[in-house]
Design an enzyme around this catalytic site. Structure first.
Site, short mmCIF file in Angstrom:
data_model
loop_
_atom_site.label_atom_id
_atom_site.label_comp_id
_atom_site.label_asym_id
_atom_site.label_seq_id
_atom_site.Cartn_x
_atom_site.Cartn_y
_atom_site.Cartn_z
N ILE A 157 6.11 18.12 -1.91
CA ILE A 157 6.42 17.80 -0.50
C ILE A 157 7.91 18.01 -0.18
O ILE A 157 8.26 18.28 0.97
CB ILE A 157 5.94 16.36 -0.18
CG1 ILE A 157 5.73 16.19 1.33
CG2 ILE A 157 6.90 15.31 -0.73
CD1 ILE A 157 4.96 14.93 1.71
N GLY A 190 8.02 8.55 -8.91
CA GLY A 190 7.05 9.37 -8.19
C GLY A 190 7.67 10.19 -7.07
O GLY A 190 8.78 10.70 -7.19
N VAL A 191 6.96 10.26 -5.96
CA VAL A 191 7.41 11.09 -4.84
C VAL A 191 8.71 10.54 -4.24
O VAL A 191 9.57 11.30 -3.79
CB VAL A 191 6.26 11.26 -3.80
CG1 VAL A 191 5.99 9.99 -3.04
CG2 VAL A 191 6.57 12.41 -2.86
N ASP A 192 8.86 9.22 -4.27
CA ASP A 192 10.07 8.56 -3.77
C ASP A 192 11.30 9.07 -4.54
O ASP A 192 12.32 9.47 -3.94
CB ASP A 192 9.89 7.05 -3.98
CG ASP A 192 10.87 6.20 -3.18
OD1 ASP A 192 11.61 6.76 -2.37
OD2 ASP A 192 10.87 4.97 -3.39
N SER A 223 0.14 5.68 -2.24
CA SER A 223 -0.42 4.61 -3.11
C SER A 223 -1.27 5.11 -4.26
O SER A 223 -1.74 4.30 -5.07
CB SER A 223 -1.23 3.57 -2.31
OG SER A 223 -0.37 2.69 -1.63
N THR A 224 -1.50 6.43 -4.38
CA THR A 224 -2.42 6.90 -5.44
C THR A 224 -1.72 7.18 -6.76
O THR A 224 -2.36 7.65 -7.71
CB THR A 224 -3.20 8.16 -5.01
OG1 THR A 224 -2.28 9.26 -4.86
CG2 THR A 224 -3.95 7.94 -3.72
P1 ADP Z 1 2.83 5.10 -4.88
O1 ADP Z 1 3.80 4.12 -5.47
O2 ADP Z 1 2.65 4.94 -3.39
O3 ADP Z 1 1.55 5.16 -5.65
P2 ADP Z 1 3.73 7.60 -6.11
O4 ADP Z 1 4.94 8.40 -5.77
O5 ADP Z 1 3.63 7.04 -7.48
O6 ADP Z 1 3.61 6.50 -4.98
O7 ADP Z 1 2.45 8.50 -5.88
C1 ADP Z 1 1.96 8.88 -4.63
C2 ADP Z 1 1.40 10.29 -4.74
O8 ADP Z 1 2.47 11.24 -4.65
C3 ADP Z 1 0.69 10.58 -6.05
O9 ADP Z 1 -0.54 11.23 -5.78
C4 ADP Z 1 1.67 11.52 -6.78
O10 ADP Z 1 0.98 12.42 -7.63
C5 ADP Z 1 2.27 12.24 -5.61
N1 ADP Z 1 3.56 12.93 -5.84
C6 ADP Z 1 4.50 12.72 -6.78
N2 ADP Z 1 5.54 13.56 -6.63
C7 ADP Z 1 5.25 14.36 -5.55
C8 ADP Z 1 5.90 15.43 -4.88
N3 ADP Z 1 7.09 15.89 -5.28
N4 ADP Z 1 5.29 15.99 -3.79
C9 ADP Z 1 4.09 15.53 -3.37
N5 ADP Z 1 3.42 14.52 -3.94
C10 ADP Z 1 3.99 13.94 -5.03
#
Ligand code: ADP
Length: 175
Positions: free
Chosen positions: A11, A32-34, A124-125
């Site tokens: 993303i 993760g994505v954060d 959240s996944t």
């Molecule tokens: P949460 O704490 O809400 O579960 P996460 O970041 O752990 O957040 O995961 C949310 C989703 O984002 C997961 O499906 C993960 O695979 C996905 N994710 C992680 N990195 C990226 C990225 N760079 N771009 C898009 N999706 C991502």
């Protein structure tokens, strides 16, 4: 009406008006994505998040189900909406309502800001453990309902980071 689309990928690479971050309630970044978003956007993002946090509720500046908007700094998109998903606790703690609210409030905030394209991760996944099939159903239902109220949104992408999520969203969008 705009139909949600799905893509596989990272993303942080997308050149849309706004990407949505699956943040935590401190807004201070995480895994993760954060983590990926904060790393790619650069330290100015954390500085803006700290400023917002200082102006809001101490300890929990963004409640689960809520959303706030910031600049995107070194990212190709223009804005970031930070929303806090529910931590999965078995499904009896209002998780579905909170998750639906993440998608709804983010979309309404993007529309209110005058934006026309938005990309969502699978909130959240990951670390928060929401079952992927259930989360996909909630996400699709929530955005479909909300898109009726946001006619200026012309592109809505669900960005899937893994094939399992991509297949689940594909199935949901066919229904
Ligand atoms: P949460 O704490 O809400 O579960 P996460 O970041 O752990 O957040 O995961 C949310 C989703 O984002 C997961 O499906 C993960 O695979 C996905 N994710 C992680 N990195 C990226 C990225 N760079 N771009 C898009 N999706 C991502």
């Amino acid at each position: 009406m705009t139909k949600p689309e799905i893509i596989c990928g990272d993303i942080t690479k997308l050149d849309v008006d706004v990407i949505v971050n699956a943040a935590n309630s401190s807004l201070m970044g995480g895994g993760g994505v954060d983590g990926a978003i904060h790393r790619a956007a650069g330290p100015q993002l954390l500085a803006e998040c700290m400023k917002i946090a200082a102006e809001r509720r101490p300890g929990s500046p963004c409640q689960a189900g809520d959303a706030v908007i910031t600049g995107a700094y070194q990212l190709p998109c223009t804005y970031i909406i930070h929303t806090v998903g529910p931590i999965w606790q078995g499904g009896g703690q209002g998780e579905a309502e909170i998750l639906a609210s993440c998608y709804r409030k983010s979309l309404l905030l993007a529309a209110k800001t005058g934006l026309t394209s938005i990309a969502f991760p699978n909130i959240s996944t990951g670390i928060y453990g929401y079952p992927k099939d259930k989360a996909a159903a909630v996400a699709v239902e929530s955005v479909r309902k909300t898109l009726d109220e946001t006619p200026n949104i012309q592109l809505l992408l669900f960005v899937c980071f893994d094939e399992e999520n991509y297949n689940l969203y594909e199935k949901e969008l066919k229904n």
